[in-house]
Design a protein around this motif. Sequence first.
Motif, PDB file in Angstrom:
ATOM      1  N   PHE A   1      17.643   5.723   9.953  1.00 50.76           N
ATOM      2  CA  PHE A   1      17.405   5.458  11.370  1.00 50.76           C
ATOM      3  C   PHE A   1      16.302   6.343  11.932  1.00 50.76           C
ATOM      4  O   PHE A   1      15.623   5.954  12.890  1.00 50.76           O
ATOM      5  CB  PHE A   1      18.691   5.633  12.174  1.00 50.76           C
ATOM      6  CG  PHE A   1      19.559   4.398  12.185  1.00 50.76           C
ATOM      7  CD1 PHE A   1      19.170   3.258  12.859  1.00 50.76           C
ATOM      8  CD2 PHE A   1      20.767   4.374  11.498  1.00 50.76           C
ATOM      9  CE1 PHE A   1      19.956   2.116  12.868  1.00 50.76           C
ATOM     10  CE2 PHE A   1      21.564   3.244  11.500  1.00 50.76           C
ATOM     11  CZ  PHE A   1      21.163   2.113  12.184  1.00 50.76           C
ATOM     12  N   GLY A   2      16.100   7.504  11.333  1.00 52.32           N
ATOM     13  CA  GLY A   2      14.988   8.354  11.759  1.00 52.32           C
ATOM     14  C   GLY A   2      13.640   7.721  11.480  1.00 52.32           C
ATOM     15  O   GLY A   2      12.638   8.085  12.115  1.00 52.32           O
TER      16      GLY A   2
ATOM     17  N   PRO B   1       0.793  -1.239   0.000  1.00 55.14           N
ATOM     18  CA  PRO B   1       0.000   0.000   0.000  1.00 55.14           C
ATOM     19  C   PRO B   1       0.823   1.285   0.000  1.00 55.14           C
ATOM     20  O   PRO B   1       0.348   2.318  -0.463  1.00 55.14           O
ATOM     21  CB  PRO B   1      -0.831  -0.122   1.284  1.00 55.14           C
ATOM     22  CG  PRO B   1      -0.088  -1.100   2.140  1.00 55.14           C
ATOM     23  CD  PRO B   1       0.534  -2.056   1.192  1.00 55.14           C
ATOM     24  N   LYS B   2       2.059   1.238   0.493  1.00 58.09           N
ATOM     25  CA  LYS B   2       2.902   2.445   0.503  1.00 58.09           C
ATOM     26  C   LYS B   2       3.760   2.562  -0.760  1.00 58.09           C
ATOM     27  O   LYS B   2       4.521   3.520  -0.903  1.00 58.09           O
ATOM     28  CB  LYS B   2       3.804   2.440   1.748  1.00 58.09           C
ATOM     29  CG  LYS B   2       3.057   2.555   3.085  1.00 58.09           C
ATOM     30  CD  LYS B   2       2.410   3.929   3.239  1.00 58.09           C
ATOM     31  CE  LYS B   2       1.717   4.092   4.574  1.00 58.09           C
ATOM     32  NZ  LYS B   2       2.640   4.321   5.687  1.00 58.09           N
TER      33      LYS B   2
ATOM     34  N   ASP C   1      12.753   5.033  -1.212  1.00 54.52           N
ATOM     35  CA  ASP C   1      11.401   5.009  -0.635  1.00 54.52           C
ATOM     36  C   ASP C   1      11.428   4.817   0.871  1.00 54.52           C
ATOM     37  O   ASP C   1      10.524   5.267   1.584  1.00 54.52           O
ATOM     38  CB  ASP C   1      10.567   3.891  -1.270  1.00 54.52           C
ATOM     39  CG  ASP C   1      10.259   4.131  -2.732  1.00 54.52           C
ATOM     40  OD1 ASP C   1      10.219   5.305  -3.151  1.00 54.52           O
ATOM     41  OD2 ASP C   1      10.058   3.130  -3.459  1.00 54.52           O
ATOM     42  N   LEU C   2      12.457   4.139   1.384  1.00 54.63           N
ATOM     43  CA  LEU C   2      12.511   3.829   2.809  1.00 54.63           C
ATOM     44  C   LEU C   2      12.703   5.066   3.669  1.00 54.63           C
ATOM     45  O   LEU C   2      12.366   5.030   4.865  1.00 54.63           O
ATOM     46  CB  LEU C   2      13.633   2.835   3.100  1.00 54.63           C
ATOM     47  CG  LEU C   2      13.283   1.347   3.039  1.00 54.63           C
ATOM     48  CD1 LEU C   2      12.746   0.958   1.676  1.00 54.63           C
ATOM     49  CD2 LEU C   2      14.499   0.489   3.387  1.00 54.63           C
ATOM     50  N   VAL C   3      13.240   6.135   3.112  1.00 55.29           N
ATOM     51  CA  VAL C   3      13.506   7.330   3.919  1.00 55.29           C
ATOM     52  C   VAL C   3      12.490   8.437   3.652  1.00 55.29           C
ATOM     53  O   VAL C   3      12.684   9.583   4.071  1.00 55.29           O
ATOM     54  CB  VAL C   3      14.949   7.840   3.705  1.00 55.29           C
ATOM     55  CG1 VAL C   3      15.943   6.809   4.209  1.00 55.29           C
ATOM     56  CG2 VAL C   3      15.222   8.177   2.240  1.00 55.29           C
ATOM     57  N   GLU C   4      11.399   8.100   2.973  1.00 52.68           N
ATOM     58  CA  GLU C   4      10.323   9.064   2.793  1.00 52.68           C
ATOM     59  C   GLU C   4       9.599   9.283   4.120  1.00 52.68           C
ATOM     60  O   GLU C   4       9.546   8.375   4.962  1.00 52.68           O
ATOM     61  CB  GLU C   4       9.341   8.568   1.735  1.00 52.68           C
ATOM     62  CG  GLU C   4       9.876   8.578   0.310  1.00 52.68           C
ATOM     63  CD  GLU C   4      10.146   9.979  -0.190  1.00 52.68           C
ATOM     64  OE1 GLU C   4       9.356  10.890   0.111  1.00 52.68           O
ATOM     65  OE2 GLU C   4      11.174  10.167  -0.877  1.00 52.68           O
ATOM     66  N   PRO C   5       9.061  10.483   4.343  1.00 48.49           N
ATOM     67  CA  PRO C   5       8.319  10.740   5.589  1.00 48.49           C
ATOM     68  C   PRO C   5       7.167   9.750   5.768  1.00 48.49           C
ATOM     69  O   PRO C   5       6.483   9.387   4.803  1.00 48.49           O
ATOM     70  CB  PRO C   5       7.798  12.161   5.394  1.00 48.49           C
ATOM     71  CG  PRO C   5       8.725  12.788   4.399  1.00 48.49           C
ATOM     72  CD  PRO C   5       9.120  11.676   3.470  1.00 48.49           C
ATOM     73  N   GLY C   6       6.986   9.299   7.002  1.00 47.93           N
ATOM     74  CA  GLY C   6       5.860   8.431   7.322  1.00 47.93           C
ATOM     75  C   GLY C   6       6.080   6.953   7.093  1.00 47.93           C
ATOM     76  O   GLY C   6       5.166   6.151   7.315  1.00 47.93           O
TER      77      GLY C   6
END
Length: 341
Positions: free
Chosen positions: A187-188, A131-132, A139-144
């Motif tokens: 990591f964020g 779904p994301k 893509d892994l460091v996109e917000p949310g």
Amino acid sequence: MNRTLKVAAAVSVAGVLALTGCSGDSSANSGDTVNVVGYSVLEQANKNEILAFNDTDAGKDVDIKGTYGASGDQSRAVAAGLDADEVHLSLEPDVTRLVDAGIVPKDWKDNDTNGICTQSVVVFVVQKGNPKGISTWSDLVEPGIGIVTPNPASSGSAKWNLLAAYGSVIADGGDEAAAKDYMTKFFGNVAALPDSGRDATTAFTGGTGDVLLSYENEAILARQSGQDFDYIVPDTTLRIDNPCALSTDASKPAQDFLDFQKSEEGQKLYAETGYRPLVDVGDVTVEGANDPANAFPEPQTLLTIDDDFGGWDEANGKFFGDGTDGEPMGILTQVQADAGQ
């Protein structure tokens, strides 16, 4: 050996260990019990290996006992006294610790597979239908986006995952500063850092996060076991080489079992549970794979620990050093600490 030691309490980062002993199967002859200490993801796959080995002449009446857990914890447990005839761990430094302790011989890699028993690649596991829309490392460091990956303080799979993430930036033309900046964002977005690869899968399937970094074989095995999710082999990924070695006083049955694991038959059984075989095993159908008839697609860019990170002797300290004994903090250890993870 006629006894099996079980870990009664998990090994902490500081190395605190509690062990309890119990008697082995009284029907086993002396020397015919083989104690295997493995990393967590291996446990299910080894069940078929053991059954098939016991059907061979060499494996008849041999009692294979297994203890499984986070690779780093397992290595420290053996160094502290856990009985092991064979160790089958996630990454080389966990075996090197046992060489330094005099438990595994120095020449453990002097064989046809360079000490490797199983192989895989790092993949993205996502919720059914994705779904994301996660398909690339960016893509892994996109917000949310919530990432689940094991903790490198205890898990070998975590180190493979993090090096794959870091290496994806370098492979795309970035420098070390860009890779470090990417990992700070990574990591964020981390939602959970479970102790082991298996614990990470459990957390993700329980509803934590949007993407799980995992071994390809763990994703396939979980789907074989009824989990309903998707997985993606990213265009750039890292080959995972899982080492295996015998202890210095291992018996002939232990050597026989190790030989079976590396044989065509043993590798085909591992392939059926999602591992990429080390030798040609012919046609194999892998249920749970994206394409069961072509289960192991070649990534566009396949990184390796030796070619892209200078081998584990260099990479472990450079990226995962803990800052003790006067050594500098590793790059990824520092980024993780700065992110409060």
